[in-house]
Design a protein around this motif. Structure first.
Motif, short mmCIF file in Angstrom:
data_model
loop_
_atom_site.label_atom_id
_atom_site.label_comp_id
_atom_site.label_asym_id
_atom_site.label_seq_id
_atom_site.Cartn_x
_atom_site.Cartn_y
_atom_site.Cartn_z
N SER A 55 0.83 -1.20 0.00
CA SER A 55 0.00 0.00 0.00
C SER A 55 0.87 1.26 0.00
N ALA A 56 1.93 1.25 0.79
CA ALA A 56 2.85 2.40 0.83
C ALA A 56 3.54 2.57 -0.52
N ARG A 57 3.91 1.46 -1.15
CA ARG A 57 4.56 1.52 -2.47
C ARG A 57 3.61 2.13 -3.50
N ARG A 58 2.33 1.68 -3.48
CA ARG A 58 1.34 2.24 -4.41
C ARG A 58 1.12 3.73 -4.13
N SER A 59 1.11 4.09 -2.87
CA SER A 59 0.94 5.50 -2.50
C SER A 59 2.11 6.34 -3.01
N ARG A 60 3.34 5.83 -2.85
CA ARG A 60 4.52 6.56 -3.37
C ARG A 60 4.46 6.67 -4.88
N MET A 61 3.99 5.61 -5.56
CA MET A 61 3.89 5.65 -7.02
C MET A 61 2.84 6.69 -7.45
N ARG A 62 1.70 6.74 -6.76
CA ARG A 62 0.68 7.75 -7.08
C ARG A 62 1.22 9.15 -6.86
#
Length: 169
Positions: A55-62
């Motif tokens: 979830s944190a990785r997806r948030s950083r990507m967004r």
């Protein structure tokens, strides 16, 4: 899991497994179920940790995509701003050129108006002064003085020269 729940499960498994006898095998079984419970809790904890990392990785990507979009938008707006400034400069230069041409034309109109007034004054003088120069034979005979002959006033047919520099003072 909370320690109370673990204790409850532990006690519940003790009661269900014991048939009124307390033997060493039930303690081994209880410690085995406690290990299973601990392993299950560790597995859930790892899953939650992996899920949180994803979830944190997806948030950083967004966030990175949003930042890249904003940088691209800034570049596009700077390009449009530069084009608008260039267009304004070109339009301003055209305006100044037209304004200079307009000043020249105004000066020419003024000069031509003065010449026309002067010529109308001469024609009026010649028409009203038939008695001054004798009869109106001035138009029929070549005059000795070409200055007074209105048909021979070539000095009035000179081109008008006016420029924008004349109006700077």
């Amino acid at each position: 899991m909370s320690p109370i729940l673990i204790a409850y499960l532990f006690c519940g498994s003790l009661m269900a497994s014991s048939s009124g006898t307390s033997s060493g095998s039930s303690l081994i079984q209880n410690s085995g179920s406690e290990e299973n419970l601990q392993a299950l809790m560790d597995q859930r904890k790892r899953k939650r940790m992996i899920s949180n990392r994803e979830s944190a990785r997806r948030s950083r990507m967004r966030k990175q995509k949003h930042l890249d979009d904003l940088v691209a938008q800034v570049a596009q707006l700077k390009k449009e701003n530069h084009q608008i400034i260039t267009s304004i400069n070109i339009t301003t230069q055209h305006y100044l050129n037209v304004e200079a041409d307009n000043s020249i034309l105004r000066a020419q109109v003024s000069e031509l108006s003065h010449r026309l007034e002067f010529l109308n004054g001469i024609v009026s003088l010649l028409n009203s002064s038939n008695g001054l120069f004798g009869d109106s034979s001035i138009f029929n005979e070549p005059a000795a003085d070409s200055f007074l002959n209105p048909l021979n006033m070539s000095y009035l047919n000179q081109p008008i020269s006016a420029s924008a520099d004349m109006f700077q003072y």
